[in-house]
Each structure stands twice: as C-alpha cells, then as structure tokens.
Design a protein around this motif. Structure first.
Motif, PDB file in Angstrom:
ATOM      1  N   HIS A  76      -2.265  -7.020   4.484  1.00 31.71           N
ATOM      2  CA  HIS A  76      -3.222  -8.094   4.904  1.00 31.71           C
ATOM      3  C   HIS A  76      -4.245  -7.407   6.210  1.00 31.71           C
ATOM      4  CE1 HIS A  76       0.090 -10.734   3.691  1.00 31.71           C
ATOM      5  NE2 HIS A  76      -0.772 -11.571   4.093  1.00 31.71           N
ATOM      6  N   GLU A  77      -3.869  -6.449   6.748  1.00 33.34           N
ATOM      7  CA  GLU A  77      -4.905  -5.840   7.931  1.00 33.34           C
ATOM      8  C   GLU A  77      -6.231  -5.587   7.035  1.00 33.34           C
ATOM      9  OE1 GLU A  77      -1.875  -4.228  11.201  1.00 33.34           O
ATOM     10  OE2 GLU A  77      -2.802  -2.843  10.122  1.00 33.34           O
ATOM     11  N   ARG A  78      -5.979  -4.765   6.170  1.00 34.45           N
ATOM     12  CA  ARG A  78      -7.149  -4.324   5.038  1.00 34.45           C
ATOM     13  C   ARG A  78      -7.947  -5.629   4.571  1.00 34.45           C
ATOM     14  NH1 ARG A  78      -9.115   1.077   3.938  1.00 34.45           N
ATOM     15  NH2 ARG A  78      -7.904   1.993   5.846  1.00 34.45           N
ATOM     16  N   TYR A  79      -7.184  -6.699   4.245  1.00 34.43           N
ATOM     17  CA  TYR A  79      -7.863  -8.000   3.791  1.00 34.43           C
ATOM     18  C   TYR A  79      -8.540  -8.811   4.832  1.00 34.43           C
ATOM     19  CZ  TYR A  79      -7.960 -12.813   2.433  1.00 34.43           C
ATOM     20  OH  TYR A  79      -8.288 -14.204   2.144  1.00 34.43           O
ATOM     21  N   PHE A  80      -7.981  -8.977   5.986  1.00 34.45           N
ATOM     22  CA  PHE A  80      -8.581  -9.636   7.110  1.00 34.45           C
ATOM     23  C   PHE A  80      -9.932  -8.732   7.583  1.00 34.45           C
ATOM     24  CE2 PHE A  80      -4.229 -11.464   8.220  1.00 34.45           C
ATOM     25  CZ  PHE A  80      -4.509 -12.481   7.453  1.00 34.45           C
ATOM     26  N   GLU A  81      -9.562  -7.595   7.336  1.00 32.67           N
ATOM     27  CA  GLU A  81     -10.968  -6.549   7.901  1.00 32.67           C
ATOM     28  C   GLU A  81     -12.230  -6.966   6.803  1.00 32.67           C
ATOM     29  OE1 GLU A  81      -9.458  -2.538   7.884  1.00 32.67           O
ATOM     30  OE2 GLU A  81      -8.122  -3.033   9.849  1.00 32.67           O
TER      31      GLU A  81
END
Length: 196
Positions: A76-81
């Motif tokens: 999720h962190e990679r996605y939001f970034e």
C-alpha cells in the motif's frame, strides 16, 4: 519493533477523495494488525513455541498473518507513493529498463495492463535482482505471487476496494487511468535505489 503509518495527502487524478480516504483507512488497519502480531509473537509462551507445527499452531497463524499484514503495509505504501495526478514523461532509466526487458514502453504497457486485468490482488512492475531483469508480477494476495529479490518499481492495487467506488466493475478504466498518471520520477528514484 512497532511500525508507524505514513501519511499520504490526497493528490491524485486516478480515484476520488472518498475512494482514497477509505483506502487509507484500510492501510492504517494493516499497520495496526502488523503491530498487534509483532507484540503477540514477542509475547509467545514457551508452550506456544514448543507446539509450533506446519499443519496448525498459534505460531503458524501468527507468522502467516505477519507476512500478510506487513506485505499489505509495504505494498500500500508503494501504491500510494506512485499514485499520480498527471501524465509525465517516462524517465531515461525507466525507458532503458522497458527497452531492454520488454522491447519498449508500449510492450511493457500492454503486458502491465494484461497482468493487472488478470490480478486479484496486486500488479507489480519489478526488478528481479537474481536474474537482473524486469518483470510484471501478479499477486493474488499480499503474500501470494511475490518473487524473492523482486524489487517493486510500480505497484497497482487490484483489489476491488481500490477502485470499486469510482469504477464499479470497469477494471480496465481504472488500470488505464492509473497508467496514464504514473509519476515516472518516483519510478526513477526506485531504480536509483537499486543502483540502476
């Protein structure tokens, strides 16, 4: 070790604010569960450790939950970034990766979209360090489909919770909108992080 949720301000043209805020709430839940599991593992009794078993045990359940929750956080962190707000040009290193490993950006894009359409959980454009090659990976869940040493360059959440409020059953519209808005400077930074 406890982890802290990162904050991501709403700044995307891919999904609406409502869709985004609901998704952030889900991400925060993965952070909470990761921390709960970490605490439970740290406090596991000697009897629970001695009873560890591959068929069923408290430790097996916690360990399976740990990878699921922690991968949920990281993906999720990679996605939001890499959830963009406007079309930008593909960076030089990214273009080289696409040319070398896919035969060009158009072929990469066609493969990425087909992978995303086939995914139940995640579509990840990754640099696989063992073979020094790029690949589009399909994950059916946070911890099902990953390749060890595959470094995520682009992450697309394909769970229905990521797009359903805005796109309904039209997965292709969501995927195409995402690809149109990829912030390629973010991808270039990820490539630089692996020495590319």
């Amino acid at each position: 070790m406890q982890i802290t949720a990162k904050t991501y301000p709403y700044n995307t043209g891919v999904v609406t604010r409502k869709q985004y805020d609901d998704h952030i709430t889900l991400y925060n839940g993965y952070v909470t569960k990761t921390n709960e599991i970490t605490t439970d593992l740290a406090n596991a009794s000697a009897a629970e450790l001695a009873a560890a078993n591959a068929t069923y045990s408290v430790i097996r359940g916690l360990k399976r939950g740990q990878t699921y929750a922690l991968d949920g956080v990281i993906l999720h962190e990679r996605y939001f970034e890499n959830l963009g707000d406007r079309a930008t040009p593909i960076g030089r290193k990214t273009q080289q990766f696409m040319d070398t490993h896919f035969g060009g950006a158009d072929k990469w894009k066609a493969d990425f979209i087909a992978t995303a359409l086939s995914a139940r959980g995640w579509c990840v454009f990754a640099y696989e360090q063992r073979t020094a090659s790029c690949i589009n990976l399909l994950f059916d869940s946070h911890h099902d489909g990953q390749v060890t040493l595959a470094y995520p360059l682009i992450v697309l959440d394909m769970y229905e919770h990521a797009y359903f409020l805005d796109y309904g059953t039209d997965k292709a519209a969501y995927i195409n909108r995402f690809v149109e808005k990829i912030p390629w400077d973010c991808v270039e930074k990820r490539i630089a992080a692996i020495g590319g």
